[in-house]
Design an enzyme around this catalytic site. Structure first.
Site, PDB file in Angstrom:
ATOM      1  N   HIS A   8     -28.382   0.010  24.911  1.00 33.01           N
ATOM      2  CA  HIS A   8     -27.746   0.892  25.890  1.00 33.01           C
ATOM      3  C   HIS A   8     -26.367   0.376  26.295  1.00 33.01           C
ATOM      4  O   HIS A   8     -26.019  -0.793  26.081  1.00 33.01           O
ATOM      5  CB  HIS A   8     -28.634   1.025  27.130  1.00 33.01           C
ATOM      6  CG  HIS A   8     -28.867  -0.290  27.828  1.00 33.01           C
ATOM      7  ND1 HIS A   8     -27.942  -0.883  28.665  1.00 33.01           N
ATOM      8  CD2 HIS A   8     -29.926  -1.143  27.796  1.00 33.01           C
ATOM      9  CE1 HIS A   8     -28.418  -2.024  29.123  1.00 33.01           C
ATOM     10  NE2 HIS A   8     -29.618  -2.208  28.604  1.00 33.01           N
ATOM     11  N   GLU A  88     -37.619  -2.069  28.491  1.00 37.67           N
ATOM     12  CA  GLU A  88     -37.255  -3.476  28.627  1.00 37.67           C
ATOM     13  C   GLU A  88     -38.450  -4.288  29.128  1.00 37.67           C
ATOM     14  O   GLU A  88     -39.425  -3.724  29.649  1.00 37.67           O
ATOM     15  CB  GLU A  88     -36.073  -3.618  29.594  1.00 37.67           C
ATOM     16  CG  GLU A  88     -35.524  -5.026  29.780  1.00 37.67           C
ATOM     17  CD  GLU A  88     -35.067  -5.699  28.487  1.00 37.67           C
ATOM     18  OE1 GLU A  88     -35.951  -6.033  27.654  1.00 37.67           O
ATOM     19  OE2 GLU A  88     -33.857  -5.912  28.324  1.00 37.67           O
TER      20      GLU A  88
END
Length: 217
Positions: A8, A88
């Protein structure tokens, strides 16, 4: 078959560690720089796709979905799947800033793979869920109706562990590698026999067991 891995763009948590104390990790937005990084990555990803469609698998976190949106892939994203197994590493809920620093030091000393965060995950836990994701992905990609390329938009540690699992890297090698920079990519290609990595990850030390990355394209 190909897998394009993309981290990202820069998020609020990358520039302000105290943001984790007031905003849940999954809700942290991209910064303005992160938005720009994602828009700039769009033409690069489109060039890698070379006009072909891709199946997109994206972590459901705000920053990863915003990164994908800013890529502006249009019709080249044939299907998009929000995949929780690509999230994550879970550090728990809103974090205490003092405990956060203590845990980071403990984790570095103990090792990123086996150290389990209180109320969260160890790297090994992330590795386990990625193993299940990769099994499902390889089954899907064997279906002739599935695009030959999968784009995975995820997170730094998650991407490193996905490669560790796919290539069978040792724990020592994994812990010697650095995360990709924000909006940096890697391309994995299956040559009919094995997966190959287009270029290695940066290493902050030589792996203690002597293992190296590969095979490389």
């Amino acid at each position: 078959m190909r897998i394009i891995l993309l981290r990202h763009g820069q998020s609020l948590g990358n520039v302000d560690e105290l943001a984790y104390c007031r905003i849940p990790d999954h809700a942290l937005p991209l910064t303005e720089v992160g938005e720009q990084q994602a828009r700039a990555a769009g033409p690069r990803i489109k060039e890698l796709l070379n006009g072909d469609p891709a199946a997109v698998y994206v972590s459901p976190y705000v920053r990863t979905r915003a990164t994908l949106r800013n890529l502006d892939l249009g019709d080249q994203a044939e299907r998009t799947v929000a995949e929780p197994r690509l999230r994550e590493q879970d550090w728990g809920n809103l974090q205490d800033p003092v405990q956060q620093q203590v845990l980071k030091h403990q984790r570095h000393a103990f090792g990123h793979f086996f150290f389990r965060l209180p109320n969260g995950e160890s790297g090994a836990d992330v590795d386990d869920r990625l193993a299940a994701f990769l099994t499902d992905l390889e089954t899907r990609m064997a279906d002739p109706t599935h695009p030959g390329t999968a784009l995975v938009v995820s997170h730094g540690l998650t991407i490193r562990l996905l490669c560790r699992r796919l290539f069978g890297w040792s724990i020592e090698l994994f812990e010697s590698l650095s995360n990709l920079e924000t909006c940096e990519d890697r391309v994995l290609t299956h040559d009919g026999r094995t997966w190959r990595l287009d270029r290695p990850f940066d290493q902050w030390r030589t792996s203690p067991d002597g293992e190296t990355q590969g095979p490389l394209a």
